[in-house]
Design a protein around this motif. Structure first.
Motif, PDB file in Angstrom:
ATOM      1  N   SER A   1       0.855  -1.178   0.000  1.00  0.00           N
ATOM      2  CA  SER A   1       0.000   0.000   0.000  1.00  0.00           C
ATOM      3  C   SER A   1       0.894   1.232   0.000  1.00  0.00           C
ATOM      4  CB  SER A   1      -0.884  -0.003   1.248  1.00  0.00           C
ATOM      5  OG  SER A   1      -1.540   1.239   1.395  1.00  0.00           O
ATOM      6  N   ILE A   2       0.633   2.131  -0.931  1.00  0.00           N
ATOM      7  CA  ILE A   2       1.352   3.403  -0.989  1.00  0.00           C
ATOM      8  C   ILE A   2       0.299   4.500  -1.002  1.00  0.00           C
ATOM      9  CG2 ILE A   2       2.923   4.868  -2.295  1.00  0.00           C
ATOM     10  CD1 ILE A   2       4.093   2.339  -3.511  1.00  0.00           C
ATOM     11  N   ARG A   3       0.415   5.414  -0.070  1.00  0.00           N
ATOM     12  CA  ARG A   3      -0.570   6.490  -0.003  1.00  0.00           C
ATOM     13  C   ARG A   3       0.121   7.808   0.334  1.00  0.00           C
ATOM     14  NH1 ARG A   3      -0.691   3.415   4.363  1.00  0.00           N
ATOM     15  NH2 ARG A   3      -0.715   4.350   6.415  1.00  0.00           N
ATOM     16  N   VAL A   4      -0.543   8.890  -0.014  1.00  0.00           N
ATOM     17  CA  VAL A   4      -0.039  10.222   0.276  1.00  0.00           C
ATOM     18  C   VAL A   4      -0.639  10.674   1.597  1.00  0.00           C
ATOM     19  CG1 VAL A   4      -0.016  12.619  -0.484  1.00  0.00           C
ATOM     20  CG2 VAL A   4       0.191  10.775  -2.160  1.00  0.00           C
ATOM     21  N   HIS A   5       0.223  11.185   2.467  1.00  0.00           N
ATOM     22  CA  HIS A   5      -0.228  11.755   3.737  1.00  0.00           C
ATOM     23  C   HIS A   5       0.509  13.068   3.936  1.00  0.00           C
ATOM     24  CE1 HIS A   5      -1.784  11.925   7.790  1.00  0.00           C
ATOM     25  NE2 HIS A   5      -0.567  12.179   8.218  1.00  0.00           N
ATOM     26  N   ASP A   6      -0.223  14.160   3.946  1.00  0.00           N
ATOM     27  CA  ASP A   6       0.358  15.499   4.032  1.00  0.00           C
ATOM     28  C   ASP A   6       1.359  15.686   2.893  1.00  0.00           C
ATOM     29  OD1 ASP A   6      -1.189  16.110   6.263  1.00  0.00           O
ATOM     30  OD2 ASP A   6       0.335  15.378   7.654  1.00  0.00           O
ATOM     31  N   ASP A   7       2.632  15.882   3.226  1.00  0.00           N
ATOM     32  CA  ASP A   7       3.639  16.142   2.196  1.00  0.00           C
ATOM     33  C   ASP A   7       4.607  14.979   2.014  1.00  0.00           C
ATOM     34  OD1 ASP A   7       4.874  16.379   4.630  1.00  0.00           O
ATOM     35  OD2 ASP A   7       6.083  18.117   4.081  1.00  0.00           O
ATOM     36  N   HIS A   8       4.149  13.770   2.317  1.00  0.00           N
ATOM     37  CA  HIS A   8       5.028  12.615   2.151  1.00  0.00           C
ATOM     38  C   HIS A   8       4.234  11.367   1.757  1.00  0.00           C
ATOM     39  CE1 HIS A   8       3.946  12.927   6.463  1.00  0.00           C
ATOM     40  NE2 HIS A   8       3.780  11.637   6.364  1.00  0.00           N
ATOM     41  N   LEU A   9       4.976  10.357   1.320  1.00  0.00           N
ATOM     42  CA  LEU A   9       4.392   9.064   0.967  1.00  0.00           C
ATOM     43  C   LEU A   9       4.526   8.133   2.159  1.00  0.00           C
ATOM     44  CD1 LEU A   9       6.117   8.471  -2.496  1.00  0.00           C
ATOM     45  CD2 LEU A   9       3.769   9.187  -2.125  1.00  0.00           C
ATOM     46  N   ILE A  10       3.520   7.317   2.374  1.00  0.00           N
ATOM     47  CA  ILE A  10       3.566   6.266   3.379  1.00  0.00           C
ATOM     48  C   ILE A  10       3.520   4.944   2.626  1.00  0.00           C
ATOM     49  CG2 ILE A  10       2.393   5.176   5.330  1.00  0.00           C
ATOM     50  CD1 ILE A  10       3.518   7.902   6.021  1.00  0.00           C
ATOM     51  N   VAL A  11       4.512   4.096   2.842  1.00  0.00           N
ATOM     52  CA  VAL A  11       4.587   2.798   2.180  1.00  0.00           C
ATOM     53  C   VAL A  11       4.428   1.711   3.233  1.00  0.00           C
ATOM     54  CG1 VAL A  11       5.978   1.235   0.776  1.00  0.00           C
ATOM     55  CG2 VAL A  11       6.107   3.713   0.402  1.00  0.00           C
ATOM     56  N   ASP A  12       3.404   0.914   3.071  1.00  0.00           N
ATOM     57  CA  ASP A  12       3.138  -0.237   3.929  1.00  0.00           C
ATOM     58  C   ASP A  12       3.351  -1.457   3.045  1.00  0.00           C
ATOM     59  OD1 ASP A  12       2.367  -1.819   6.009  1.00  0.00           O
ATOM     60  OD2 ASP A  12       0.294  -1.110   6.072  1.00  0.00           O
ATOM     61  N   ALA A  13       4.408  -2.216   3.332  1.00  0.00           N
ATOM     62  CA  ALA A  13       4.791  -3.303   2.438  1.00  0.00           C
ATOM     63  C   ALA A  13       5.095  -4.569   3.235  1.00  0.00           C
ATOM     64  CB  ALA A  13       6.025  -2.907   1.629  1.00  0.00           C
ATOM     65  N   PRO A  14       4.901  -5.730   2.605  1.00  0.00           N
ATOM     66  CA  PRO A  14       5.308  -6.974   3.250  1.00  0.00           C
ATOM     67  C   PRO A  14       6.816  -6.937   3.517  1.00  0.00           C
ATOM     68  CG  PRO A  14       4.089  -7.419   1.225  1.00  0.00           C
ATOM     69  CD  PRO A  14       4.352  -5.955   1.268  1.00  0.00           C
ATOM     70  N   TYR A  15       7.255  -7.684   4.510  1.00  0.00           N
ATOM     71  CA  TYR A  15       8.678  -7.680   4.833  1.00  0.00           C
ATOM     72  C   TYR A  15       9.493  -8.208   3.657  1.00  0.00           C
ATOM     73  CZ  TYR A  15      13.212  -8.613   6.749  1.00  0.00           C
ATOM     74  OH  TYR A  15      14.556  -8.645   6.949  1.00  0.00           O
ATOM     75  N   ASN A  16      10.534  -7.479   3.343  1.00  0.00           N
ATOM     76  CA  ASN A  16      11.477  -7.878   2.312  1.00  0.00           C
ATOM     77  C   ASN A  16      12.800  -7.209   2.681  1.00  0.00           C
ATOM     78  OD1 ASN A  16      13.155  -7.667  -0.040  1.00  0.00           O
ATOM     79  ND2 ASN A  16      11.386  -8.160  -1.306  1.00  0.00           N
TER      80      ASN A  16
END
Length: 123
Positions: free
Chosen positions: A5-20
């Motif tokens: 999951s990649i989403r925009v929050h305020d002035d940055h990107l938040i990346v929620d990814a499976p462990y790798n």
């Protein structure tokens, strides 16, 4: 986390990814910040092309399409800046702007290749 999951929050990107472990190392190299409270990575919004490219490389099953198919809602920040708005970006050097545009161009070329490949598989 089972899916990307990649989403925009305020002035940055938040990346929620499976462990790798490769993603961890590369995200760190890109200047991402690990947020342990949410188990997510945070990147500057300007890094969207690099983050999209990284996630396409390391999570192809999670992210089979072009970058614009990610959950990124604010792509206007990546478009060329009109001349009358360039004063707002006065703090950005010409070299940095050139590097940003070249990164964006590379991402677009990758998307064109992906689309061409997808069309060829359709017959």
């Amino acid at each position: 986390m089972n899916s990307l999951s990649i989403r925009v929050h305020d002035d940055h990107l938040i990346v929620d990814a499976p462990y790798n472990p490769h993603f961890h190392d590369r995200a760190d190299e890109l200047g991402g910040t690990w947020i342990p409270e949410t188990n997510t990575w945070q990147f500057p919004l300007d890094d969207e092309p690099r983050v999209a490219r990284l996630t396409r490389q390391l999570f192809p099953a999670e992210n089979p399409g072009p970058a614009h198919e990610l959950e990124i809602a604010q792509t206007q920040a990546l478009l060329p800046v009109p001349v009358d708005e360039q004063d707002e970006r006065a703090g950005v050097s010409v070299n940095q702007r050139r590097a940003d545009l070249l990164d964006r161009l590379e991402t677009l070329v990758e998307e064109v290749v992906w689309i061409h490949t997808a069309l060829r598989t359709l017959g």
